[in-house]
Design an enzyme around this catalytic site. Structure first.
Site, PDB file in Angstrom:
ATOM      1  CD  GLU A 151      27.367  11.289 -11.198  1.00 40.19           C
ATOM      2  OE1 GLU A 151      27.501  12.394 -10.667  1.00 40.19           O
ATOM      3  OE2 GLU A 151      27.003  11.134 -12.370  1.00 40.19           O
ATOM      4  CD  GLU A 190      -5.646  -5.203   0.052  1.00 35.20           C
ATOM      5  OE1 GLU A 190      -6.845  -5.450   0.145  1.00 35.20           O
ATOM      6  OE2 GLU A 190      -5.194  -4.055  -0.002  1.00 35.20           O
ATOM      7  N   GLY A 222       3.019  -6.147   5.880  1.00 30.54           N
ATOM      8  CA  GLY A 222       3.407  -7.494   5.489  1.00 30.54           C
ATOM      9  C   GLY A 222       3.895  -7.562   4.059  1.00 30.54           C
ATOM     10  CB  THR A 223       2.374  -6.390   0.869  1.00 32.40           C
ATOM     11  OG1 THR A 223       1.160  -7.028   1.228  1.00 32.40           O
ATOM     12  CG2 THR A 223       2.647  -6.660  -0.598  1.00 32.40           C
ATOM     13  CD  GLN A 282      -2.961   1.191   2.185  1.00 34.99           C
ATOM     14  OE1 GLN A 282      -3.185   0.168   2.812  1.00 34.99           O
ATOM     15  NE2 GLN A 282      -3.725   2.245   2.274  1.00 34.99           N
ATOM     16  CG  ASN A 323       3.981   7.510   7.354  1.00 37.33           C
ATOM     17  OD1 ASN A 323       4.414   7.913   6.280  1.00 37.33           O
ATOM     18  ND2 ASN A 323       3.321   6.374   7.467  1.00 37.33           N
ATOM     19  CB  THR A 374       0.280   1.380  10.724  1.00 36.21           C
ATOM     20  OG1 THR A 374       1.514   0.747  10.393  1.00 36.21           O
ATOM     21  CG2 THR A 374       0.344   2.839  10.340  1.00 36.21           C
ATOM     22  CG  ASN A 377       1.722   9.319  -0.106  1.00 38.27           C
ATOM     23  OD1 ASN A 377       2.538   9.026   0.763  1.00 38.27           O
ATOM     24  ND2 ASN A 377       0.632   8.606  -0.334  1.00 38.27           N
TER      25      ASN A 377
END
Length: 450
Positions: free
Chosen positions: A254, A71, A144-145, A11, A206, A179, A228
């Site tokens: 470089e 997912e 996890g991902t 995500q 974050n 999180t 973001n």
């Protein structure tokens, strides 16, 4: 051509990726459907932006990128979002069930079903390149991902494309804001493979970016979109010299050469200046010296660690916009005279500068003001060790009680992998300590700190 392939995993990786590609498109004048009115040569592969975009015969520009998640919900946002026509459907790979915040699921059980498909897509993109320069990998190590599948993909990329450089943009867990409960486990396991399989990793966190948004942009309750967009400015500044022509261009390898003194010491801090809202920018004169100074402010760092607690080993300053080398030299000279900014004594020069004449672009309706010049700093500082020691401490508290371990073992991991990864990180902390202290018997007895 020196092409770069971006790989966005999980995500966080995908949402940062969205912000980056949105910004790239605006910078190059590419419309959401991939058409680029300003590009007169159809299919001509010689423009600088072709490092990031490939061009079809019909004059459509397609990002050299792959988005992977276990997912579908996050990738579906790309599939239905404003830039849905930009990407080839095969570039968006999603599985059916997620990694459930479990490194072992991302790395062993569920990740390994999808990893060959990903590598296949990456291979197709690589075949499309005339001189592949390397990979930009975007992920977070708390989930996890990003952690599991991220490390798996990096390991496989090392096997398939041994010599190509891999730059990681990695979101690390924040000190206060968490999180998930098992973040420390995922981070330690994932860093263990980041250590071996990335050449440069830029740490983002974050909480630090929230604080920057709150403080400098006066956003009371920053969302991930705000975060973001700020991160995408940093990444855009880093890659600007690959995508535009400038006075002092910097290429991916470089960074590696100039920032990494020892292979393991490759975790970077980043900062960006000026971060300023439109209302304020109108009243401020942001000179090269000013933005350079503010890039060195501890509060500008995009990871929660204080560079005053460590020493700088090397530092890369990427300017863009209305900047001339003379101003840069003056700004750097004044930074060198500051007592608060300390370099290790075995690295006397310490600065690598790049200048790009393309002024920073802002997203319409975004938070940042349109400015004439900006700087992005990537620095290698021994204070990064704080990030690791924080995570290690949390890991130890949980691991002492073997809490939550059964979820990992149940997915086919062994307990030994935990202690192996933890020992590797302990060694990393030690490495950072030694690098900072590795000076000749310095003045003022600085060696007493350790």
């Amino acid at each position: 051509m020196r092409e770069c392939i971006s790989i966005h995993i999980g995500q966080a990786g995908i949402q940062v990726g969205n912000a980056c590609w949105e910004l790239y498109c605006l910078e190059h004048g590419i419309q959401p459907d991939g058409q680029m009115p300003s590009d007169k040569t159809v299919g001509g592969g010689d423009d600088a932006f072709n490092t990031f975009f490939s061009e079809t015969g019909a004059g459509k520009h397609v990002p050299r990128a792959v988005f992977v998640d276990l997912e579908p919900t996050v990738i579906d946002e790309v599939r239905t979002g404003a830039y849905r026509q930009l990407f080839h459907p095969e570039q968006l790979i999603s599985g059916k069930e997620d990694a459930a915040n479990n490194f072992a699921r991302g790395h062993y059980t569920i990740g390994k079903e999808i990893v060959d498909l990903c590598l296949d897509r990456i291979r197709k993109l690589a075949d499309n390149c005339t001189g592949l320069q390397g990979f930009l990998v975007f992920n977070a190590v708390g989930g996890g991902t990003g952690s599991g599948l991220g490390s798996l993909l990096l390991e496989r990329l090392s096997v398939d494309y041994g010599k190509k450089s891999k730059l990681g943009f990695t979101v690390y867990p924040s000190p206060q804001v968490s999180t998930s409960v098992v973040e420390p486990y995922n981070s330690v396991l994932s860093t263990h493979s980041l250590l071996e399989h990335t050449d440069v990793a830029v740490l983002l966190d974050n909480e630090a970016i929230y604080d920057i948004c709150r403080r400098s942009l006066d956003i009371e309750r920053p969302t991930y979109t705000n975060l973001n967009r700020l991160v995408s400015q940093v990444i855009s500044s880093l890659t600007a010299s690959l995508r535009f022509d400038g006075a002092l261009n910097v290429d991916v390898t470089e960074f590696q050469t100039n920032l990494v003194p020892y292979p393991r010491i490759h975790f970077m801090l980043s900062s960006y200046a000026p971060v300023i809202s439109a209302e304020k920018a109108y009243h401020e004169q942001l000179s090269v010296a000013e933005i350079t100074n503010s890039a060195f402010e501890p509060s500008s760092m995009m990871a929660k660690c204080d560079p005053r607690h460590g020493k700088y080993m090397a530092c890369c300053l990427m300017y863009r916009g209305d900047v001339v080398p003379k101003d840069v030299n003056a700004a750097v000279a004044s930074i060198k005279t500051k007592r608060t900014i300390q370099f290790v004594d075995w690295c006397p020069t310490g600065f690598k500068c790049g200048i790009n004449y393309q002024p920073p672009t802002v997203v319409p309706g975004g938070d940042l003001a349109k400015v004439q010049r900006a700087v992005c700093m990537i620095s290698n500082s021994t204070s990064v060790a704080e990030v690791f020691s924080r995570i290690d401490h949390k890991f130890d508290l949980m691991y002492a009680k073997r809490a939550f371990i059964h979820w990992y073992v149940g997915e086919g991991m062994e307990e030994g992998e935990f202690s192996e990864a933890r020992e590797d990180l302990a060694a990393l902390e030690k490495d950072y300590e030694e690098v900072g202290a590795e000076s000749a018997e310095g003045d003022e007895g600085e060696d007493d700190e350790y």
